[in-house]
Design a protein around this motif. Sequence first.
Motif, mmCIF file in Angstrom:
data_model
loop_
_atom_site.group_PDB
_atom_site.id
_atom_site.type_symbol
_atom_site.label_atom_id
_atom_site.label_comp_id
_atom_site.label_asym_id
_atom_site.label_seq_id
_atom_site.Cartn_x
_atom_site.Cartn_y
_atom_site.Cartn_z
ATOM 1 N N GLY A 173 56.356 -66.907 14.447
ATOM 2 C CA GLY A 173 56.461 -65.466 14.737
ATOM 3 C C GLY A 173 56.129 -65.172 16.195
ATOM 4 O O GLY A 173 56.824 -64.392 16.862
ATOM 5 N N THR A 177 58.588 -63.636 19.132
ATOM 6 C CA THR A 177 58.245 -62.379 19.809
ATOM 7 C C THR A 177 58.194 -62.546 21.327
ATOM 8 O O THR A 177 58.575 -61.636 22.065
ATOM 9 N N GLU A 201 63.385 -64.033 8.473
ATOM 10 C CA GLU A 201 63.880 -62.712 8.899
ATOM 11 C C GLU A 201 62.720 -61.740 9.068
ATOM 12 O O GLU A 201 62.692 -60.936 9.997
ATOM 13 N N GLN A 202 61.756 -61.840 8.148
ATOM 14 C CA GLN A 202 60.602 -60.927 8.239
ATOM 15 C C GLN A 202 59.774 -61.189 9.499
ATOM 16 O O GLN A 202 59.082 -60.314 9.989
ATOM 17 N N GLY A 204 61.166 -61.787 12.236
ATOM 18 C CA GLY A 204 62.013 -61.300 13.326
ATOM 19 C C GLY A 204 63.072 -62.303 13.760
ATOM 20 O O GLY A 204 63.732 -62.109 14.785
ATOM 21 N N LYS A 206 66.384 -63.990 14.388
ATOM 22 C CA LYS A 206 67.769 -63.507 14.407
ATOM 23 C C LYS A 206 68.761 -64.650 14.275
ATOM 24 O O LYS A 206 69.908 -64.451 13.896
#
Length: 351
Positions: A173, A177, A201-202, A204, A206
């Motif tokens: 994650g 980010t 997906e949770q 982020g 893509k």
Amino acid sequence: MESEHAHRKDEHLALAEAEFKKNPPISSLNQVRLIHRSLPETNVQHVDLRIQDTALNWDYPFYIEAMTGGSYKTGEINEQLATVAKTTGLAMAVGSQSIALKDFDAIPSFEIARKANPDGFLIANIGAGHTAYEAQRVINMIGANALEVHVNVAQEIVMAEGDRDFHWLESIGEIITTSSVPVIIKEVGFGMDQQTILQLEQLGAKYINVGGRSGTNFAVIEDRRNRTDTPKNSHHYLYDWGQTTAESLLEAQSSSAHIMATGGISSPLDVVKAQVLGAKAVGVAGYFLHDLLSFGPEHLIETIQLWQAHLPKLYALVGASQQSDLTAVPYVLNSELSNYAQQRNLNTPKF
Ligand SMILES: Cc1cc2nc3c(=O)[nH]c(=O)nc-3n(C[C@H](O)[C@H](O)[C@H](O)COP(=O)(O)O)c2cc1C
């Protein structure tokens, strides 16, 4: 004298090639048949192969997947692959750069890819579990245009010296980010399921490469490295662990991410089938490596140019002029794959 880690990279290369020769992979996409239509209303000359994505704006829907770097020998392979990528206009991923975070002597074996292909689309590569700072270092090392974070729990489990702690979500994650370039989360050949895709997906994510079984098999390769391929110590019961590439693509049907695929791709038809099942781009590792090691870089260039020439013909054959048309192509699954889809309650509209 090269490090133990560098030696591991040489062993991966040699064993992957030896296994490829002994048991040439059979693509799981053979379980998918595209439906032939006699009136496709297309023109090969009007086919546009480009990927419809602003960040991964590639001219072709396939690329050279992550393999090498970290030792003198694999640095040479990286240079050859990068030269092939430059000549053919393909994107290319380098192998895991985690070795170069600790062993600075390994850095040139990755930098060489950028030197050989200054303006090409290069993808950096690092294992899950690394920090966002380390991820940025490997991106900067080769001036990468994107980053692959590979998830390889089954490989680590079989590897004698492999990781045993698989708390990876938080660092993945953070990398997503903070990364300066698009991040692709990639399996190394054991496939993904719906739940994993949703978790990513949770976070982020893509770009997700579902990298499935049916190509290079790291359970086998690590067993060979361990010299544990004796009845006593072998992990032979894990040799068919995981979801195939075809199964993984079915698992990804309802994802809104940019789905990619790898694992056993060995023809332009495999590329098109993977795209019909929802992949926007398809990585090829073992097949291209075998071509390179057996016949040399010039031959690999010819092979890739052949794929590039055949793809527009296949698009036209199935009634597609561009990538977005491919998801409308009807297909059927063989009984084993359709059974899988049914038991998994997968949303396969054309099934
Ligand atoms: C010799 C070799 C080394 C590899 N090293 C890496 C690596 O460092 N990082 C990674 O993400 N994947 C690595 N892979 C996995 C490939 O990128 C790919 O996901 C996998 O081989 C399945 O594709 P294939 O069936 O076309 O080979 C390696 C594959 C091979 C053959």
